[in-house]
Structures are given as structure tokens and as C-alpha cells.
Write an enzyme that holds these catalytic residues in place. Structure first.
Site, PDB file in Angstrom:
ATOM      1  N   ARG A  90      36.688 -18.603  38.651  1.00 30.97           N
ATOM      2  CA  ARG A  90      36.061 -19.374  37.578  1.00 30.97           C
ATOM      3  C   ARG A  90      34.869 -20.162  38.091  1.00 30.97           C
ATOM      4  O   ARG A  90      33.796 -20.142  37.525  1.00 30.97           O
ATOM      5  CB  ARG A  90      37.068 -20.342  36.957  1.00 30.97           C
ATOM      6  CG  ARG A  90      38.071 -19.676  36.058  1.00 30.97           C
ATOM      7  CD  ARG A  90      39.180 -20.617  35.704  1.00 30.97           C
ATOM      8  NE  ARG A  90      39.858 -21.077  36.904  1.00 30.97           N
ATOM      9  CZ  ARG A  90      40.980 -21.775  36.921  1.00 30.97           C
ATOM     10  NH1 ARG A  90      41.540 -22.115  35.791  1.00 30.97           N
ATOM     11  NH2 ARG A  90      41.542 -22.129  38.056  1.00 30.97           N
ATOM     12  N   SER A 128      45.652 -22.292  32.334  1.00 30.90           N
ATOM     13  CA  SER A 128      46.939 -22.392  31.627  1.00 30.90           C
ATOM     14  C   SER A 128      47.361 -23.853  31.539  1.00 30.90           C
ATOM     15  O   SER A 128      47.930 -24.283  30.534  1.00 30.90           O
ATOM     16  CB  SER A 128      48.012 -21.586  32.361  1.00 30.90           C
ATOM     17  OG  SER A 128      47.662 -20.230  32.399  1.00 30.90           O
TER      18      SER A 128
END
Ligand code: PNS
Length: 161
Positions: A90, A128
């Protein structure tokens, strides 16, 4: 036949994960999403729930399937004739941990390579943990996770309250 594994906790699967799965499925003949049965973490969703959710949201990707695994990732990969590990990157903050994991795995299993896919910029902030935190405060997460997961989160938060 090229077979890759995309391993992770997937507690729960996000749109960022799904993007990596779709792109991997276009690159390899078969993509196995390996859901870790990590006894050290206490996940929100059970192992079975995480695997089922994944299989539900990838049902339109014919060459991808989710399974659970425990123990060493490279051992699971060897047992299943998998030569490539896929991980998403990311931001630069992911890099150190990911590099360490890839180097360690390669040390004990030199025949298995790790391939990094850069996360779609749209999902570069997404994890998450963030999804779970938002959902726990009742924030709508339908733009962060597949619809099926968004419903599962709502049920889980109501049940556990
Ligand atoms: O989604 P995550 O929690 O970042 O995924 C981490 C995962 C599952 C890829 C990593 O913890 C793992 O591979 N665990 C299995 C045990 C193992 O092989 N450990 C050595 C890694 S250096």
C-alpha cells in the site's frame, strides 16, 4: 501451470484485497487465497467465516479459490506446488515488514518467489483494521468492502453488542 498464493488474515476481506486478487488472477493460471489460522491473533471473524466470505466475493473469478492454512506459508506452498507468493504494497510503511517476510521466506524456500503488487491508489489507506474500527462505531463501510462483507459486519456488530 502457474499457481500463486495470496496469503493473509483477511479479517475481513476488503476491496483492496479484492483488487489484488483480481489482478493476480489475470496473471496466473490459478490463485489460491490462503487464509491464515493464526492462533496468536483473536480475529473478529472465525477462520471458516473468513474463508466463506472470500469464496463468496470471488465466486465470479473462476481461477481463484480461498482455503485456510496453518503453519509455515512456504511449507503450505510447497505441499501445493505453488511457486509464487503475492502480496500487496500500500505505502512505504508496508515495505519494511514485507521485505523482511519475503527475504525470510526466500531464505528457507529459495525456489519460491514473492511478487508485490502495488495497491490501487484508491485503496492505499485501507486495511481490515480500519474497516473493523469504523464498523464498530456504526460507520457505513459499503465503499470499503464488498457488499456481502458489509452485511456480515453489520450482523456481527449487532450480535456481539
Ligand atoms: O494479512 P497479514 O496478517 O498481513 O498476513 C500475514 C501472513 C499470513 C502473510 C504471515 O503472517 C504468514 O505468512 N504467516 C504464516 C507463518 C509463516 O510462514 N511465517 C513466516 C513469515 S516470515
Amino acid at each position: 501451470m502457474s499457481r500463486a498464493i495470496y496469503p493473509g488474515s483477511f479479517d475481513p476481506v476488503t476491496l483492496g484485497h479484492l483488487d489484488i486478487i483480481k489482478r493476480s488472477a489475470a496473471m496466473f493460471d490459478e490463485v489460491i487465497i490462503g487464509v491464515l489460522n493464526n492462533t496468536l491473533k483473536s480475529p473478529l471473524f472465525s477462520l471458516e467465516e473468513r474463508v466463506n466470505m472470500l469464496n463468496e466475493v470471488i465466486s465470479d473469478i473462476p481461477n481463484a479459490r480461498a482455503v485456510s492454512f496453518d503453519g509455515l506459508l512456504v511449507e503450505f506452498a510447497r505441499q501445493n506446488d505453488i511457486k509464487v507468493i503475492v502480496r500487496g504494497l500500500r505505502a512505504v510503511t508496508d515495505f519494511e515488514y514485507e521485505l523482511q517476510m519475503a527475504q525470510s521466506n526466500r531464505k528457507i524456500a529459495p525456489e519460491i518467489d514473492t511478487v508485490f503488487l502495488t495497491t490501487n491508489i484508491e485503496y492505499s489507506y485501507l486495511s481490515s483494521s480500519i474497516v473493523k474500527e469504523y464498523a464498530s462505531y456504526g460507520v457505513d463501510v459499503s465503499e470499503l468492502v464488498p457488499e456481502y462483507v458489509s452485511s456480515a459486519l453489520k450482523n456481527k456488530m449487532n450480535i456481539d453488542k
